[in-house]
Design a protein around this motif. Structure first.
Motif, PDB file in Angstrom:
ATOM      1  N   SER A   1       0.855  -1.190   0.000  1.00  0.00           N
ATOM      2  CA  SER A   1       0.000   0.000   0.000  1.00  0.00           C
ATOM      3  C   SER A   1       0.890   1.237   0.000  1.00  0.00           C
ATOM      4  O   SER A   1       2.099   1.132   0.241  1.00  0.00           O
ATOM      5  CB  SER A   1      -0.890   0.033   1.245  1.00  0.00           C
ATOM      6  OG  SER A   1      -0.089   0.282   2.397  1.00  0.00           O
ATOM      7  N   GLU A   2       0.282   2.389  -0.253  1.00  0.00           N
ATOM      8  CA  GLU A   2       1.055   3.628  -0.141  1.00  0.00           C
ATOM      9  C   GLU A   2       1.452   3.873   1.307  1.00  0.00           C
ATOM     10  O   GLU A   2       2.504   4.444   1.576  1.00  0.00           O
ATOM     11  CB  GLU A   2       0.235   4.828  -0.646  1.00  0.00           C
ATOM     12  CG  GLU A   2       0.069   4.862  -2.143  1.00  0.00           C
ATOM     13  CD  GLU A   2      -1.174   4.133  -2.619  1.00  0.00           C
ATOM     14  OE1 GLU A   2      -1.839   3.477  -1.777  1.00  0.00           O
ATOM     15  OE2 GLU A   2      -1.493   4.216  -3.817  1.00  0.00           O
ATOM     16  N   PHE A   3       0.609   3.438   2.219  1.00  0.00           N
ATOM     17  CA  PHE A   3       0.953   3.574   3.633  1.00  0.00           C
ATOM     18  C   PHE A   3       2.267   2.828   3.903  1.00  0.00           C
ATOM     19  O   PHE A   3       3.170   3.332   4.572  1.00  0.00           O
ATOM     20  CB  PHE A   3      -0.178   3.023   4.515  1.00  0.00           C
ATOM     21  CG  PHE A   3       0.131   3.135   5.970  1.00  0.00           C
ATOM     22  CD1 PHE A   3      -0.177   4.289   6.660  1.00  0.00           C
ATOM     23  CD2 PHE A   3       0.780   2.109   6.629  1.00  0.00           C
ATOM     24  CE1 PHE A   3       0.155   4.415   7.998  1.00  0.00           C
ATOM     25  CE2 PHE A   3       1.116   2.223   7.961  1.00  0.00           C
ATOM     26  CZ  PHE A   3       0.795   3.382   8.655  1.00  0.00           C
ATOM     27  N   GLY A   4       2.345   1.609   3.349  1.00  0.00           N
ATOM     28  CA  GLY A   4       3.562   0.815   3.504  1.00  0.00           C
ATOM     29  C   GLY A   4       4.749   1.466   2.809  1.00  0.00           C
ATOM     30  O   GLY A   4       5.861   1.493   3.340  1.00  0.00           O
ATOM     31  N   ALA A   5       4.525   2.012   1.615  1.00  0.00           N
ATOM     32  CA  ALA A   5       5.618   2.639   0.860  1.00  0.00           C
ATOM     33  C   ALA A   5       6.212   3.808   1.644  1.00  0.00           C
ATOM     34  O   ALA A   5       7.433   3.939   1.770  1.00  0.00           O
ATOM     35  CB  ALA A   5       5.111   3.119  -0.495  1.00  0.00           C
TER      36      ALA A   5
END
Lengths: 306, 391
Positions: free
Chosen positions: B56-60
Motif C-alpha cells: 500500500s502507499e501507507f507501507g511505501a
C-alpha cells in the motif's frame, strides 16, 4: 601508574540488559519482561522498530529511553514496514553485515491495524524477525478488545453484561496467518519459559528470511490478576492448551511443547483473572466454560499436545 | 542531451541521477509511469537501488521512513488516494525530520472517483511540515528533483520534500527535455550522510513519546525550519542555474509582471496557459502579467508582496477548494496582503477540478468578468444545468 584510578573490573563486567530497567511499565508487566528477554537474546548488533503501544510509551518518554540499541518508533501500524525500510537501506548502503533487525508490536498493532504491513513484510522476504507481544487487548488505551482478545473475555469494548459474556469471537489465528506466507520460521512463545523464548529468538534471527514469533505476555492490569502472578498465569495458559507453544517451519509444524503431565482444566487459568469473573457468577457461565474448554481441546488435538 | 520524453520519464531520469538508495512505491494512476521507469532502471542495473514493491502507499511511505532513518537516500511517488493513505506517515516523516523526497502526480480526490488532475490531494498534507514545490513543465520537474534532495538533506533543514506535478498534463505529456549528465548531478548534489542514523555502532532512540512539556517545541521548530528553508530554496535554484544554466524561479517566478496592473496567480502547469493568455492580452494593450507560486510550503509571503507592489489587482486561479470556506490559494493570497501597506484587489477562480480542461478562452472570460471587480470563489466552466442551480 599505581596511583591511577581504574574502574573496578567486577563492576564493569556486570551485564546490563539491552532493555534497561527504570522504564515506566506496570509492576508485573509481561510485555516488559518479554522485551528484555527478546533483546538480550538478539544482542547489541540489532536494530529495533517498535509500533505504538504500551511498550513504546513506557520505554521512551523523552528524554528517557530504555533501549541500549538503535531503536525507532514511527506509528501504530507500521513497525514491519519501517523495519523493511531499515533492512533495504542497510543492504543498499553495504552496512547489513550481521546486523539483525527486529520489528515488534502489540496484539492490536500486529493482528489488527498492522496486519497489512506485516503481510507485506513477510511476503517480500525481508530478513526481519517480527515479534508480536500479545497481551490480548489494547492495553495502552485502556483494555479495549482486539482481534487477539480471547473468547468470553471482558474488555471495555467487549464488556460482559446482562445479555453478554464478553468478547464473542475466538482469537484470530495469527500464527497460522504468518505461517501461511510460507516463511521459514514461525513460532509461539511465552514469558513463562524464558529459555525457550530466547532459543526461539536466536533460531529466528539465525534463519535467513522473514521470521515470526507470537509471544504471550500476561497483563496484570488488563487481565485483573495480582502482579506477582504473571509467570504463573502465563504458564497455566500453556498447560490448559489455550496458548499452545509450537514451531512451524515452511508451513509444517516441527516442534510443540507437550503438556501431557501438566494438563490443566481451563478453569484454573480463567479463575484468577477478573476479565473472566462473569463466567463463574451464573449457571449459564458453566456452559461458556465448556466452550472455552472446547477451544483448548481443539488446540490440543490440532498440535498433538498430549 | 535533449530528448523528447514523457514527463514521468523525465522524473525517473532525474531521480535516477540523484542516486537514491531506496525506492518504495505502490502503483496508482497517474503516477505509475514514474515507478515503472524506475523499476526498469533498477532491473537493467542503471540505478543501483533497492526497489520495494509495497502492499500500500501507507507501507511505501513507512518503508522510505525506515530507510531514511537508517541513513539511506529514499524516494517514493504517489497521488490522490495514495497520498491520503500516506498522510499519517508523511506527518510522521516531517515530525521525525527525515529528508525523504516524494513526487506527487497531483490528482483529484474521490468521490466521485476521478483520476484526473487538480491540487486537492496536495492540500490535504499542506500543514504537515513537508516542503512543497509545484513544477510548471517536464524540464522543471527534471531540474527540481536534485534541488529537492539537496534542500531536504541540508543539515539545517532535514525535512521531507514533495515535488508536485500535474497528473496527466505533466506525467503523460511528451516534451523536449534536456537530460543533463550524471556528472553535473554528482557535482550539484552531495552524498547523503546524516549526523544521526540507526546504527548499532552508535545506538540512538528515534521517535520517542513527547509529553506536553516537550511537544510544542518540536512543532515550533517545524515552522522555524520551514522559514529557514525560504532563502535556501532561492539559493539552491540559483546554484542550479549557475551549474545547469536553467531557471524556473526560486520561491516564485514572474512573467511580464514588472509593468503590469493585473497579475494572474497560479501553481503548476497552468502557468504555461497563463503566459499564453498574457501574451494575447498584452497584444491587445492589456497590462497583465503572471505570478507563479513555485514554493507553496514554505509560503513566500515577502517575495510575493515585493513583486506585487505595482499591481492594482490579482486574479488567482486555484485547482483546489476548502468546502465550507473557499478557494484555498485565493484565501492564502488574501491573507498574505492583509495588513500590508499595499492592498490590491484579489479575485479568485476555481478551475480544472477533476481534470476539467482550462482553455485560454476560459481564463480570458474570467479576466473580463473580474477586471476592476472583486469576484471570489467563482467556479469556472461549470455546467449549471447539471448542478441544478438557477443563475
Amino acid at each position: 601508574m599505581a596511583d591511577t584510578i581504574r574502574p573496578k573490573k567486577e563492576k564493569a563486567a556486570v551485564e546490563e540488559s539491552l532493555f534497561t530497567s527504570g522504564h515506566r511499565a506496570c509492576a508485573g508487566c509481561g510485555e516488559a519482561l518479554g522485551a528484555k528477554l527478546v533483546m538480550d537474546a538478539a544482542g547489541p548488533d540489532t536494530i529495533v522498530a517498535t509500533s505504538t503501544g504500551c511498550l513504546e510509551v513506557f520505554s521512551t518518554p523523552y528524554p528517557e529511553s530504555a533501549w541500549r540499541m538503535p531503536w525507532i518508533h514511527s506509528l501504530f501500524e507500521n513497525s514491519s514496514a519501517v523495519a523493511s525500510g531499515v533492512e533495504v537501506a542497510l543492504k543498499a548502503l553495504g552496512r547489513k553485515g550481521n546486523t539483525k533487525i527486529i520489528a515488534q508490536g502489540g496484539d492490536g498493532g500486529t493482528a489488527d491495524i498492522g496486519i497489512g504491513c506485516l503481510s507485506g513484510m513477510l511476503e517480500r522476504g525481508h530478513e526481519i524477525l517480527y515479534v508480536c507481544y500479545d497481551n490480548e487487548a489494547y492495553m495502552n488505551t485502556g483494555v479495549q478488545r482486539s482481534g487477539l482478545t480471547p473468547f468470553d473475555a471482558h474488555t471495555t469494548t467487549s464488556p460482559s453484561g446482562k445479555i453478554s459474556f464478553g468478547n464473542q469471537r475466538p482469537k484470530k489465528t495469527l500464527l497460522d496467518i504468518a505461517a501461511a506466507h510460507n516463511i521459514p520460521y514461525a513460532a509461539t512463545a511465552s514469558v513463562a519459559y524464558p529459555a525457550d523464548l530466547q532459543r526461539k529468538v536466536k533460531k529466528a534471527l539465525a534463519t535467513p528470511g522473514p521470521t515470526f514469533i507470537h509471544l504471550h505476555v500476561p497483563c496484570p492490569l488488563g487481565w485483573g490478576y495480582k502482579a506477582e502472578l504473571t509467570l504463573e498465569i502465563a504458564r497455566i495458559a500453556i498447560d490448559t492448551g489455550l496458548f499452545p507453544l509450537v514451531e512451524i517451519e515452511w508451513g509444517k509444524v516441527t516442534r510443540v511443547r507437550k503438556i501431557t503431565k501438566d494438563k490443566k482444566p481451563v478453569e484454573e487459568y480463567l479463575k484468577p483473572q477478573s476479565r473472566f469473573r462473569h463466567l463463574f457468577a451464573s449457571e449459564d457461565g458453566k456452559k461458556e466454560l465448556a466452550k472455552i474448554q472446547a477451544i483448548a481441546d481443539a488446540n490440543i488435538a490440532k498440535y498433538g499436545l498430549v | 542531451m535533449k530528448k523528447l520524453i514523457e514527463g514521468s520519464m523525465a522524473v525517473a531520469e532525474s531521480v535516477k541521477r540523484c542516486r537514491p538508495n531506496v525506492v518504495a512505491a505502490y502503483p496508482i494512476t497517474p503516477q505509475t509511469h514514474i515507478v515503472e521507469n524506475l523499476a526498469q532502471m533498477v532491473a537493467d542495473g542503471e540505478l543501483k537501488a533497492e526497489f520495494v514493491n509495497t502492499e500500500s502507499e501507507f507501507g511505501a511511505a513507512s518503508v522510505v521512513l525506515g530507510a531514511s532513518a537508517a541513513g539511506a537516500r529514499a524516494y517514493s511517488t504517489t497521488t490522490s488516494q495514495g497520498l491520503l493513505l500516506m498522510a499519517e506517515v508523511l506527518y510522521n516523516i516531517a515530525g521525525m525530520r527525515l529528508p525523504v523526497v516524494i513526487t506527487c502526480a497531483n490528482r483529484a480526490i474521490s468521490a466521485p472517483i476521478n483520476i484526473w488532475n487538480d491540487h486537492s490531494d496536495a492540500m490535504v498534507i499542506r500543514d504537515s511540515g513537508i516542503i512543497m514545490l509545484f513544477a510548471e513543465d517536464a524540464q522543471e520537474l527534471f531540474d527540481m528533483h536534485p534541488q529537492a534532495f539537496k534542500i531536504a538533506e541540508n543539515p539545517d533543514i532535514m525535512l521531507p520534500f514533495m515535488v508536485n506535478m500535474d497528473g496527466f498534463i505533466l506525467t503523460h505529456a511528451f516534451e523536449s527535455v534536456e537530460l543533463s549528465d550524471q556528472k553535473l548531478f554528482d557535482e550539484f548534489l552531495p552524498k547523503f550522510n546524516p549526523a544521526l542514523k540507526l546504527d548499532p555502532a552508535n545506538p540512538i532512540t528515534m521517535g520517542t513519546l513527547a509529553e506536553p512539556k516537550w511537544y510544542m517545541e518540536t512543532r515550533y521548530k517545524l515552522h522555524e525550519t520551514q522559514q529557514e528553508a525560504l532563502p535556501l530554496i532561492q539559493k539552491t535554484a540559483e546554484e542550479f542555474k549557475a551549474k545547469f544554466g536553467r531557471w524556473y524561479g526560486g520561491l516564485i517566478d514572474t512573467y511580464r509582471l514588472d509593468d503590469a496592473e493585473i497579475g494572474f496567480v497560479a501553481m503548476g502547469s497552468l502557468i504555461g496557459t497563463l503566459k499564453e493568455v498574457v501574451d494575447d492580452l498584452r497584444a491587445k494593450g492589456e497590462k497583465v502579467g503572471v505570478l507563479k507560486i513555485r514554493s507553496y510550503r514554505p509560503f513566500p509571503k515577502k517575495e510575493i508582496l515585493d513583486v506585487c507592489k505595482g499591481l492594482k489587482q490579482l486574479v488567482v486561479f486555484d485547482k483546489s477548494f476548502s468546502y465550507g470556506w473557499g478557494s484555498i490559494l485565493q484565501n492564502e493570497m488574501r491573507n498574505c496582503f492583509y495588513g500590508s501597506k499595499h492592498n490590491p484587489m484579489i479575485s479568485g477562480f476555481v478551475v480544472g477540478l477533476g481534470g476539467r480542461d482550462i482553455p485560454p478562452s476560459s481564463i480570458i472570460k474570467a479576466y473580463q468578468q473580474t477586471k476592476g471587480k472583486e469576484i471570489l470563489d467563482e467556479f469556472v466552466d461549470v455546467n449549471w444545468e447539471l448542478v441544478g442551480v438557477r443563475r
